[in-house]
Design a protein around this motif. Structure first.
Motif, mmCIF file in Angstrom:
data_model
loop_
_atom_site.group_PDB
_atom_site.id
_atom_site.type_symbol
_atom_site.label_atom_id
_atom_site.label_comp_id
_atom_site.label_asym_id
_atom_site.label_seq_id
_atom_site.Cartn_x
_atom_site.Cartn_y
_atom_site.Cartn_z
ATOM 1 N N ASP A 62 0.514 -1.122 -0.287
ATOM 2 C CA ASP A 62 0.262 0.074 -0.065
ATOM 3 C C ASP A 62 0.617 1.198 -0.110
ATOM 4 N N ALA A 63 1.658 1.313 0.805
ATOM 5 C CA ALA A 63 3.218 2.370 0.430
ATOM 6 C C ALA A 63 3.453 3.009 -0.759
ATOM 7 N N THR A 64 4.697 1.552 -1.225
ATOM 8 C CA THR A 64 4.659 1.902 -2.641
ATOM 9 C C THR A 64 3.114 2.478 -3.125
ATOM 10 N N ASN A 65 2.119 1.658 -3.421
ATOM 11 C CA ASN A 65 0.929 2.594 -4.048
ATOM 12 C C ASN A 65 1.248 4.255 -4.710
ATOM 13 N N TYR A 66 0.626 4.158 -3.185
ATOM 14 C CA TYR A 66 0.140 5.778 -2.970
ATOM 15 C C TYR A 66 1.822 6.433 -3.454
ATOM 16 N N PHE A 67 2.943 6.249 -2.895
ATOM 17 C CA PHE A 67 4.139 7.036 -3.373
ATOM 18 C C PHE A 67 3.805 6.863 -4.797
ATOM 19 N N LYS A 68 3.602 5.757 -5.421
ATOM 20 C CA LYS A 68 3.397 5.770 -6.765
ATOM 21 C C LYS A 68 2.804 6.116 -8.300
ATOM 22 N N ASN A 69 1.587 5.697 -6.756
ATOM 23 C CA ASN A 69 -0.224 5.905 -8.419
ATOM 24 C C ASN A 69 -0.733 7.145 -7.215
ATOM 25 N N GLY A 70 -0.287 6.983 -5.857
ATOM 26 C CA GLY A 70 -1.474 8.228 -5.286
ATOM 27 C C GLY A 70 -3.109 7.334 -4.836
ATOM 28 N N LYS A 71 -2.833 6.165 -4.832
ATOM 29 C CA LYS A 71 -4.097 5.089 -4.980
ATOM 30 C C LYS A 71 -3.832 3.431 -4.315
ATOM 31 N N LEU A 72 -4.737 3.028 -4.503
ATOM 32 C CA LEU A 72 -4.688 1.659 -3.791
ATOM 33 C C LEU A 72 -4.944 0.962 -5.196
ATOM 34 N N THR A 396 -1.697 8.816 0.411
ATOM 35 C CA THR A 396 -0.750 10.303 0.156
ATOM 36 C C THR A 396 -1.276 10.292 -1.215
ATOM 37 N N ALA A 397 -0.639 12.093 -2.102
ATOM 38 C CA ALA A 397 -0.656 11.733 -3.428
ATOM 39 C C ALA A 397 0.711 10.901 -4.087
ATOM 40 N N ALA A 398 0.178 11.181 -5.065
ATOM 41 C CA ALA A 398 1.951 10.462 -6.017
ATOM 42 C C ALA A 398 2.606 11.122 -5.723
ATOM 43 N N GLY A 399 3.770 10.766 -5.307
ATOM 44 C CA GLY A 399 5.298 11.355 -5.174
ATOM 45 C C GLY A 399 5.381 11.553 -4.076
ATOM 46 N N MET A 400 4.255 11.757 -2.748
ATOM 47 C CA MET A 400 4.836 12.417 -1.372
ATOM 48 C C MET A 400 4.944 11.046 -0.527
ATOM 49 N N MET A 401 5.949 11.024 -0.253
ATOM 50 C CA MET A 401 6.158 9.985 0.895
ATOM 51 C C MET A 401 5.470 9.229 2.242
ATOM 52 N N PRO A 402 4.257 8.411 1.742
ATOM 53 C CA PRO A 402 3.420 8.557 2.977
ATOM 54 C C PRO A 402 4.164 8.283 4.567
ATOM 55 N N GLU A 403 3.419 7.991 4.977
ATOM 56 C CA GLU A 403 3.308 8.207 6.759
ATOM 57 C C GLU A 403 3.712 6.885 6.933
ATOM 58 N N MET A 404 5.304 5.921 7.366
ATOM 59 C CA MET A 404 5.549 5.392 7.694
ATOM 60 C C MET A 404 6.470 5.093 9.331
ATOM 61 N N VAL A 405 5.513 4.069 10.145
ATOM 62 C CA VAL A 405 6.248 3.494 10.891
ATOM 63 C C VAL A 405 6.138 2.079 11.034
#
Length: 459
Positions: A62-72, A396-405
């Protein structure tokens, strides 16, 4: 006995000068076997490709999907017809309990599996202790699925973004009581096995930035004598194709050689060691806590997708079929180090390799004769959207690092996803007879070997 190989008679001109090869002697091609119906009622599977993202689970995807494409849901495997969960525990933990896993934040951190036990479970169908490679819980060698394919005259290969003697690739080729016996494992893989393709990082002459070094480390390639034997074409090796004579490795090292292997004629046995010490990219210099793709990549090593394309081009020399294990090994390394950016980079590299395999099947095979499985061996880092509990990654929007804990620097025993495509992929749905309250139906990792054996009608 292994296959009588269907050898291609000419090595592509693109490979000339970059392959350290022995002479390639063409043999008479055998007729393709007749179609058979397996025990599952489907057409017997010819090829099986197992892709393992070492250290992933749902939140890494999911984190990779958000960063790359902004969606799951944007990865090709997420649209495969078969999607189930998988438990990964070793004999140390003894099981997985859904209710406890979701109500006790520490449960999945207790006695987590390692890659050796998880890889062995998937490869052999036997649970084992942490650190065991191709052995059961008593340390006795057990047959792996690569050996099943070889008994049917098919080709086999393992590729990874870390050293080839590390736990996951080793578990599909070697048998050793400890994963830490790297030199012995490498020698078994190179000298004694009938494996046709081995590709990895772990070059003894280069550091993690791809620069030549003076302090060489030959442990992960079997020692200096083994390495020199490979380079000089004089290593004592096995008869990989069953024709009664030893089959030397054709060594490739440069990025250009890996890329050239993707198209045209190929030798039947290839050892590819990319020019980086431990990982293709994850362990390079620069800010290791930087966001994804902010630090320039090594430019002298192939991608996992390029390795994959080359391996497939070699293995499809054999008309009887093949087994290939592809590991995104450094996803795990980034998880251990809690490197959010590099975890996304490694996940992206793995995802691109899955796309390459999916395209290869569509262009060179079909989903009746090829089974593709995409999964992980375990999760690493207890990645979450919040501290102290297993919660989703926030959008998060594509290209933005999501919050990853990151809640751990170790492995966990949480469920990981499994995706499969091919006519025999329905076997995973049938086997998914356990129910998790959040992830739904799931299998255990030992069932991968059992299902592959059923798909190829292994005896």
């Amino acid at each position: 006995m292994k296959r009588n190989s269907i050898k291609k008679s000419i090595v592509a001109s693109a490979l000339a000068g970059v392959l350290a090869t022995s002479a390639i002697i063409p043999t008479v091609a055998m007729a393709a076997p007749k179609t058979r119906i397996g025990n599952n009622g489907n057409k017997e599977v010819k090829n099986v490709i197992l892709m393992i993202a070492d250290g992933w689970s749902y939140n890494q995807i999911d984190a990779t999907n958000y960063f790359k494409n902004g969606k799951l849901g944007s990865q090709v495997y997420e649209n495969f017809p078969t999607k189930v969960g998988m438990s990964t525990y070793s004999v140390s933990a003894g099981g997985y309990d859904s209710e406890t896993a979701w109500n006790n934040a520490n449960y999945i951190k207790n006695k987590p599996t390692d890659s050796a036990a998880a890889g062995t479970a998937m490869s052999t169908g036997h649970k084992t202790y942490d650190a065991g490679i191709g052995v059961d819980a008593n340390g006795k060698s057990v047959r792996n699925i690569s050996e099943d394919f070889e008994a049917q005259g098919k080709s086999t290969g393992v590729i990874t973004s870390v050293e080839f003697s590390h736990a996951t690739p080793a578990a599909f080729v070697a048998h050793n009581t400890s994963r830490n016996n790297y030199e012995a494992i490498a020698n078994e893989m190179l000298k004694d096995s009938a494996t046709d393709v081995i590709m990895s990082a772990g070059h003894p002459d280069f550091n993690d930035n791809g620069d030549l070094r003076t302090n060489m480390n030959y442990k992960y390639v079997g020692g200096v004598d083994t390495w020199n034997g490979v380079k000089n074409g004089i290593l004592p090796v096995a008869d990989a194709n069953g024709d009664g004579t030893p089959d030397q490795w054709n060594l490739i090292e440069t990025k250009e050689a890996f890329q050239a292997l993707q198209d045209g004629e190929t030798p039947d046995r290839v050892l590819g060691i990319a020019q980086a010490a431990t990982t293709l990219q994850q362990n390079r210099s620069g800010d290791k806590k930087a966001g994804a793709f902010e630090v320039p990549f090594n430019d002298n090593v192939p991608t996992l997708a390029e390795m994959t394309n080359g391996a497939l081009n070699v293995l499809d020399n054999n008309e009887k079929g093949f087994f290939l294990m592809i590991e995104g090994g450094a996803i795990d390394w980034a998880g251990h180090a809690n490197q959010s950016g590099r975890n996304i980079e490694e996940m992206s590299d793995f995802n691109t390799a899955v796309e390459a395999v999916n395209q290869w099947v569509q262009e060179n095979s079909n989903w009746g004769e090829t089974l593709l499985i995409v999964t992980g061996d375990h999760e690493t880092g207890y990645l979450s959207g919040s501290k102290g509990a297993l919660t989703p990654i926030q959008k998060t929007a594509a290209g933005m690092m999501p919050e990853m804990v990151w809640n751990s620097g170790d492995h966990t025993n949480q469920l990981v996803p499994l995706f499969a495509k091919g006519d025999s992929a329905n076997l995973f749905k049938k086997a998914a007879d356990e129910l998790d309250s959040v992830r739904g139906r799931y299998i255990d990792n030992i069932e991968i070997a059992h299902i592959i054996r059923e798909a190829i009608n292994a005896k």
